[in-house]
Design an enzyme around this catalytic site. Sequence first.
Site, mmCIF file in Angstrom:
data_model
loop_
_atom_site.group_PDB
_atom_site.id
_atom_site.type_symbol
_atom_site.label_atom_id
_atom_site.label_comp_id
_atom_site.label_asym_id
_atom_site.label_seq_id
_atom_site.Cartn_x
_atom_site.Cartn_y
_atom_site.Cartn_z
ATOM 1 N N HIS A 75 -27.294 -3.979 -1.336
ATOM 2 C CA HIS A 75 -27.358 -5.414 -1.627
ATOM 3 C C HIS A 75 -26.381 -5.816 -2.739
ATOM 4 O O HIS A 75 -25.886 -4.973 -3.507
ATOM 5 C CB HIS A 75 -28.775 -5.811 -2.042
ATOM 6 C CG HIS A 75 -29.237 -5.143 -3.307
ATOM 7 N ND1 HIS A 75 -28.869 -5.573 -4.565
ATOM 8 C CD2 HIS A 75 -30.035 -4.069 -3.510
ATOM 9 C CE1 HIS A 75 -29.406 -4.804 -5.486
ATOM 10 N NE2 HIS A 75 -30.118 -3.868 -4.875
ATOM 11 N N GLU A 153 -36.460 -0.656 -1.962
ATOM 12 C CA GLU A 153 -36.037 0.261 -3.014
ATOM 13 C C GLU A 153 -37.195 1.183 -3.400
ATOM 14 O O GLU A 153 -38.372 0.897 -3.139
ATOM 15 C CB GLU A 153 -35.562 -0.534 -4.248
ATOM 16 C CG GLU A 153 -35.098 0.312 -5.442
ATOM 17 C CD GLU A 153 -33.924 1.216 -5.118
ATOM 18 O OE1 GLU A 153 -34.119 2.167 -4.322
ATOM 19 O OE2 GLU A 153 -32.829 1.010 -5.680
#
Length: 298
Positions: A75, A153
Amino acid sequence: LFRGASRPKAVLGAGSGIAAVALWFGSTSPTSGGAASCSSCGGSTGGGGCSAASASSASKPELAQRRTQLLIVRHGETVWNAEGRVQGQLDIALNDVGREQARRVAEELRRLGITERVDAVVSSDLVRASETADAIAELCPRAARLQDPGLREMTFGTLQGKLSTDKEVHACRSQVIAAWKDGSDIYRPFPEGESAADVVSRGMISLTAAAKMGSCVVVVAHGQLIKWCAIGMEVGEALESQPECAEAMKGARVQDIWKARVPNCCLSVVQYDHGSGRFIPEVWFQDVIGKEAKDDTG
């Protein structure tokens, strides 16, 4: 579950970023080309060399028939990336820099002629990954857009929201990561968080699911998840056995992955072989948007 990569090695953070990635999408054969410099060790890949370089020799038509190409993107930048704050699974949006990074990586994929053939764009459901994926999906006219919480994550538990420079955070991370790095205990979690084994397990499941969505799939995820899946692909089934894991973690290619930067919006290219259920890495962690991209994967 832990079926790793085949023996051909992947280019790791090498060359000029997008040029290394372009090798896989242009008219150039994957086995051609001269020496490139590896940003991990500074040496020459010699067309196949740094403990992380050399490509599969299968032709593109053959790959298309039995393999899926996964383009794995980290990202874009967030305020917490810029501050050096531990994000984990806290839902932090992109900042202005991150939005521009997402736009630029999408444009690079279009420039390489990739976006026209993307079948799906899959991301973590955390907003920083989802926003990045949306920017890419806008340029992929036939791609389905999906989210998978398995691509989130790593959960850092009690460390989330704290600065990485905090003494408590630094001490805790150092102890846990040391146990992972030498393979002595990859099942050791962060306090109220996840272990490396946890992340590899769910990450590989999600990448396998993404690979079944077409012949070319973009996956947008997070730094630690991407790095640990890279290690998982390299180490393979050895992750399931402590003695074997400890030995495998000493390998040169695993150590190169440890040392490599995983900057915001970096691009990795992995083939998934449907017949064997194995991943074949080709390119890891290429910085396709410029050196200003941050790496806080530590």
